[in-house]
Scaffold this active site. Structure first.
Site, PDB file in Angstrom:
ATOM      1  N   GLU A 261       0.830  -1.202   0.000  1.00 43.51           N
ATOM      2  CA  GLU A 261       0.000   0.000   0.000  1.00 43.51           C
ATOM      3  C   GLU A 261       0.871   1.261   0.000  1.00 43.51           C
ATOM      4  OE1 GLU A 261      -3.933  -0.538   2.338  1.00 43.51           O
ATOM      5  OE2 GLU A 261      -2.413  -1.670   3.452  1.00 43.51           O
TER       6      GLU A 261
ATOM      7  N   GLU B  47      -4.101  -9.967   4.042  1.00 41.48           N
ATOM      8  CA  GLU B  47      -5.085  -9.561   5.042  1.00 41.48           C
ATOM      9  C   GLU B  47      -6.210 -10.579   5.212  1.00 41.48           C
ATOM     10  OE1 GLU B  47      -2.843  -5.942   3.958  1.00 41.48           O
ATOM     11  OE2 GLU B  47      -3.679  -7.624   2.842  1.00 41.48           O
TER      12      GLU B  47
ATOM     13  N   GLY C  50      -5.682  -1.254   5.200  1.00 39.29           N
ATOM     14  CA  GLY C  50      -5.936  -0.024   5.951  1.00 39.29           C
ATOM     15  C   GLY C  50      -5.036   1.125   5.575  1.00 39.29           C
TER      16      GLY C  50
END
Length: 261
Positions: free
Chosen positions: A115, A135, A143
């Protein structure tokens, strides 16, 4: 205690390093706050940045050991929700700040590490790089903006596959999905990223800002609104440097563009 994020400037390029090699550069709140402070401090001082990981990996993502402590009954939950998630606000500083960022990848680029890499504007991966979004197997969800940035890069089908099955992508598979624009031999990602950053830093800063801030926003607009946004930006007052560069090109004084080494 050593800094969790290293920061130095070479000429007008910032070198920003994740510095928890013993934890595979897993990210916790302390590291993210240091990264946020570095990005804020760089501000107007530089024209481009290179983000990399110390040790054998770029980043294995969220520090799951620290997360598990917070999830226990004894863990301290925040009294109120934060107005902006620390991960989101920090990664937005990178993605939509006032300087382009080239990310040098190697080894594990997993979960939150992927990310973070997705927030950079250009990604260089060496042959040791591998990608994952585990995840789904950890009982959590992305997140760090991955549902927006990473999904837009690789598409829903691939992201769903990675999250649901734990699929790991090789450097070649990741490149085909757009996770890296450049693939280089092992150990050469940082040098290539620096070479690209030097090219980027030689551009007119206003143009770099429009490429990194306006262009991705246009991607979110309708056809007509996108064209209008483009018109507004091409109508902006140009800095004197832009006129000089155009004149140099027309008078054949501009340097010949070469591929970065």
């Amino acid at each position: 205690m050593p800094a969790l994020v290293t920061y130095e400037v070479e000429d007008n390029i910032a070198l920003i390093g994740l510095n928890r090699p013993e934890k595979r550069n897993a990210m916790n709140d302390a590291l993210l706050m240091e990264l946020r402070d570095v990005l804020n401090d760089a501000g107007d001082k530089i024209d481009a940045a290179v983000l990399f990981g110390h040790g054998q990996n770029f980043s294995a993502g969220l520090d799951l050991a620290e997360l598990s402590k917070r999830l226990t009954p004894e863990g301290q939950a925040p009294r109120k929700r934060r107005p902006r998630h620390l991960w989101h606000s920090t990664f937005d500083l990178l993605a939509r700040g006032n300087f382009p960022v080239v990310c040098a990848l190697h080894g594990a680029t997993i979960g939150g590490g992927l990310e973070l890499a997705s927030a950079a504007h250009i990604r260089v991966a060496d042959e040791t790089t591998f990608y994952g979004l585990p995840e789904g197997q950890r009982g959590i969800f992305v997140g760090g903006g991955g549902s927006v940035r990473t999904q837009r890069i690789i598409g829903y089908p691939m992201m769903a596959d990675m999250m649901l099955t734990g699929r790991i992508l090789t450097v070649e598979e990741g490149s085909r999905c757009g996770l890296a624009q450049y693939v280089v031999p092992a150990g050469e990602a940082l040098a290539k990223a620096k070479a690209l950053a030097r090219v980027i830093a030689s551009n007119v800063p206003q143009t770099n800002w429009m490429i990194t801030n306006v262009l991705p926003r246009i991607n979110d607009l309708s056809h007509d609104d996108g064209l209008f946004m483009e018109y507004l930006n091409t109508s902006m007052t140009r800095p004197p440097e832009a006129l000089k560069r155009l004149e140099d090109f027309l008078e054949k004084r501009a340097p010949v563009l070469a591929r970065p080494e």
